[in-house]
Enzyme design. Structure first.
Site, PDB file in Angstrom:
ATOM      1  CB  CYS A 261      -0.980  -0.015   1.305  1.00  0.00           C
ATOM      2  SG  CYS A 261      -2.140  -1.368   1.114  1.00  0.00           S
ATOM      3  CE  LYS A 264      -1.519  -0.412  -4.506  1.00  0.00           C
ATOM      4  NZ  LYS A 264      -2.942  -0.161  -5.099  1.00  0.00           N
TER       5      LYS A 264
HETATM    6  C1  UDX Z   1      -1.274   0.182   5.672  1.00  0.00           C
HETATM    7  C2  UDX Z   1      -2.202   1.055   6.351  1.00  0.00           C
HETATM    8  O1  UDX Z   1      -1.678   1.211   7.668  1.00  0.00           O
HETATM    9  C3  UDX Z   1      -3.726   0.466   6.158  1.00  0.00           C
HETATM   10  O2  UDX Z   1      -4.413   1.553   6.848  1.00  0.00           O
HETATM   11  C4  UDX Z   1      -3.930   0.431   4.687  1.00  0.00           C
HETATM   12  O3  UDX Z   1      -5.307   0.014   4.587  1.00  0.00           O
HETATM   13  C5  UDX Z   1      -3.171  -0.282   4.001  1.00  0.00           C
HETATM   14  O4  UDX Z   1      -1.995   0.188   4.088  1.00  0.00           O
HETATM   15  P1  UDX Z   1      -0.289  -2.150   5.847  1.00  0.00           P
HETATM   16  O5  UDX Z   1       0.684  -2.081   4.825  1.00  0.00           O
HETATM   17  O6  UDX Z   1      -0.765  -3.462   5.988  1.00  0.00           O
HETATM   18  O7  UDX Z   1      -1.510  -1.147   6.127  1.00  0.00           O
HETATM   19  O8  UDX Z   1       1.048  -1.829   6.781  1.00  0.00           O
HETATM   20  P2  UDX Z   1       1.465  -0.936   8.126  1.00  0.00           P
HETATM   21  O9  UDX Z   1       1.233  -1.607   9.445  1.00  0.00           O
HETATM   22  O10 UDX Z   1       0.640   0.268   7.913  1.00  0.00           O
HETATM   23  O11 UDX Z   1       2.835  -0.637   8.006  1.00  0.00           O
HETATM   24  C6  UDX Z   1       3.320  -0.203   6.668  1.00  0.00           C
HETATM   25  C7  UDX Z   1       4.778  -0.198   6.533  1.00  0.00           C
HETATM   26  O12 UDX Z   1       5.307   0.792   7.545  1.00  0.00           O
HETATM   27  C8  UDX Z   1       5.572  -1.557   7.211  1.00  0.00           C
HETATM   28  O13 UDX Z   1       6.848  -2.029   6.228  1.00  0.00           O
HETATM   29  C9  UDX Z   1       5.937  -1.108   8.547  1.00  0.00           C
HETATM   30  O14 UDX Z   1       6.980  -1.981   8.759  1.00  0.00           O
HETATM   31  C10 UDX Z   1       6.087   0.190   8.350  1.00  0.00           C
HETATM   32  N1  UDX Z   1       6.424   1.131   9.750  1.00  0.00           N
HETATM   33  C11 UDX Z   1       5.125   1.089  10.132  1.00  0.00           C
HETATM   34  C12 UDX Z   1       7.355   1.745   9.920  1.00  0.00           C
HETATM   35  O15 UDX Z   1       8.570   1.397   9.574  1.00  0.00           O
HETATM   36  N2  UDX Z   1       7.176   2.311  11.314  1.00  0.00           N
HETATM   37  C13 UDX Z   1       6.032   2.324  11.974  1.00  0.00           C
HETATM   38  O16 UDX Z   1       5.848   3.266  12.998  1.00  0.00           O
HETATM   39  C14 UDX Z   1       4.840   1.984  11.337  1.00  0.00           C
END
Ligand code: UDX
Length: 433
Positions: A261, A264
């Site tokens: 997500c 992209k």
């Molecule tokens: C994300 C959004 O959170 C969600 O609301 C949307 O619908 C889809 O995209 P997701 O991709 O499943 O969800 O993962 P998320 O938990 O948001 O983490 C995204 C990325 O950010 C991961 O690689 C995670 O490791 C990284 N991340 C997240 C960090 O590096 N630091 C943080 O504090 C939080």
């Protein structure tokens, strides 16, 4: 209510199962016959905690069924969710081919009123194009329909919980009827509703993901400053996070964001903004910082390991984050490929993502547990914060490794006194060595 979901990928399947869970009669449609067959047998093609037992329950009660054709799937439905993939095009734009195909198919096969709802992440203005495509392809031009936007905010690894406890449900509509139907659909969850027009609802999705990515890149930028000044990014995040206007969530510095997500959606939002006449420099920098974070991590490894050729690097965690088997845009990909390009040998362990990792990596040794990975290794990289890595025995790890050097890409062990066990420990922006 009779509801049909078109596209049984990650978003479509979770949405379908959860809508059945809150009482609706749901049909999930997918043109991948093999997938439909295994779904009918109750097999979930993704690792998502809590999804499979729920799916099995509603298959059994017949609240949830699967079809391979839109024609069959939409006959009795009043609401149809479009949940097909919107992959990135080379220019960063979202590819909406599948969305258009589905809109046309719905038009060609509908024989009474339908509410057609965008669930896939789409750029603003898509709703108008969906409406036009349906209008142009309707066999019976007198048939009534509505188009709406209802973006999802599910996180991989906690999707069922996120669906059942939404922070808000966003409804983008152009008619009262469409609004009432969507309120009815989500009524059992008693959520906060944000009701607006389709364009704004589509924008809420891109803006939300881009803002979360910005928060992550901001704290990653701070981590570089902490490295330079010998400060502690965890304390900085804590101090910032108590301010309710900021919040501690998504201030975890690490090796950058990945997944299907954020990368992209940031690309698509930059392209969309540009087309609308706004040069979104801030988001371009967010993307830049994310790439740099991986390069900075690599530079630290090169600095401490010196010659990488023929060095054995142990890797704990491949997935883009914990609690998922998803490798899409995982930071581990760029990091491992760069090390391999320098001639390093990689031994990796991940509790769930290996089957997906095998599709991307070459010459990587997959290990059955964390200890096998660190055996005779010259350093250890922690790239995904799986709980599985909490309870490891570091005395045993120290004995197995050739050199006791740890590069912690998630500050996962920031509170463990690994130096006492003879480890050289490197976190992200926490000033410890
Ligand atoms: C994300 C959004 O959170 C969600 O609301 C949307 O619908 C889809 O995209 P997701 O991709 O499943 O969800 O993962 P998320 O938990 O948001 O983490 C995204 C990325 O950010 C991961 O690689 C995670 O490791 C990284 N991340 C997240 C960090 O590096 N630091 C943080 O504090 C939080």
């Amino acid at each position: 209510m009779n509801i049909t979901i078109i596209g049984s990928g990650y978003v479509g399947l979770v949405t379908g199962v959860c809508l059945a869970h809150i009482g609706h009669d749901v049909i999930c449609v997918d043109n991948d016959l093999q997938k439909i067959k295994s779904l009918r047998q109750g097999k979930v093609p993704i690792y998502e905690p809590g999804l499979e037992p729920l799916m099995k329950k509603y298959i059994k009660s017949k609240k949830l069924t699967f079809r391979a054709s839109i024609k069959d799937g939409i006959k009795d439905a009043i609401a149809i969710f479009i949940a097909v993939g919107t992959p990135s095009k080379k220019n960063g734009d979202a590819d909406l081919t599948y969305v258009e195909n589905v809109a046309r198919e719905i038009a060609l096969n509908m024989d009474d009123y339908k509410l057609v709802i965008e669930k896939s992440t789409v750029p603003a203005d898509t709703g108008k194009k969906v409406e036009r495509t349906i209008k142009m392809n309707l066999k019976n031009k007198n048939l009534k329909f509505d188009v709406a936007s209802n973006p999802e905010f599910l996180r991989e690894g906690s999707a069922v919980e996120d669906f059942m406890n939404p922070d808000r449900v966003v409804i983008g509509v152009e008619s009262k009827k469409a609004e009432e139907l969507l309120r009815e659909i989500y009524k059992p969850l008693k959520p906060k509703f944000v009701v607006t027009n389709i364009n704004s609802a589509e924008l809420i999705k891109h803006a939300s993901n881009s803002f979360l990515a910005t928060k992550i890149s901001f704290i990653n930028a701070i981590s570089q400053i902490c490295n330079n000044l010998g400060a502690d990014v965890l304390k900085v995040a804590e101090g910032m996070g108590y301010d309710k206007r900021i919040g501690r969530a998504f201030l975890n510095a690490g090796i950058g964001y990945g997944g299907s997500c954020f990368p992209k959606d940031v690309d698509a939002f930059i392209t969309l903004s540009n087309r609308s006449g706004y040069d979104f420099k801030l988001l371009k920098e967010v993307r830049e910082i994310n790439e740099h974070q991986k390069k900075n991590f690599l530079r630290l490894i090169e600095d401490k390991l010196w010659i990488l050729k023929d060095k054995t690097v142990a890797v704990w965690g491949l997935a883009f984050k914990s609690n998922t088997d998803d490798m899409r845009n995982a930071p581990s990909i760029d990091i491992i490929q760069a090390l391999q390009a320098e001639g390093a040998k990689i031994k990796a362990f991940d509790p769930q993502a290996v089957h997906n990792a095998k599709k991307g990596f070459k010459d990587l040794t997959y290990c059955k547990d964390p200890y096998e990975a660190v055996k005779d290794s010259d350093c250890l990289l922690l790239l995904t914060e799986w709980d599985d890595f909490k309870g490891v025995d570091f005395e045993k790890v120290a004995k197995l490794m050739r050199q006791q050097i740890i590069f912690d890409g998630r500050n996962f062990y920031h509170d463990r006194d690994l130096q006492r066990l003879g480890f050289e420990y490197h976190g992200i922006g926490i000033g410890k060595t």
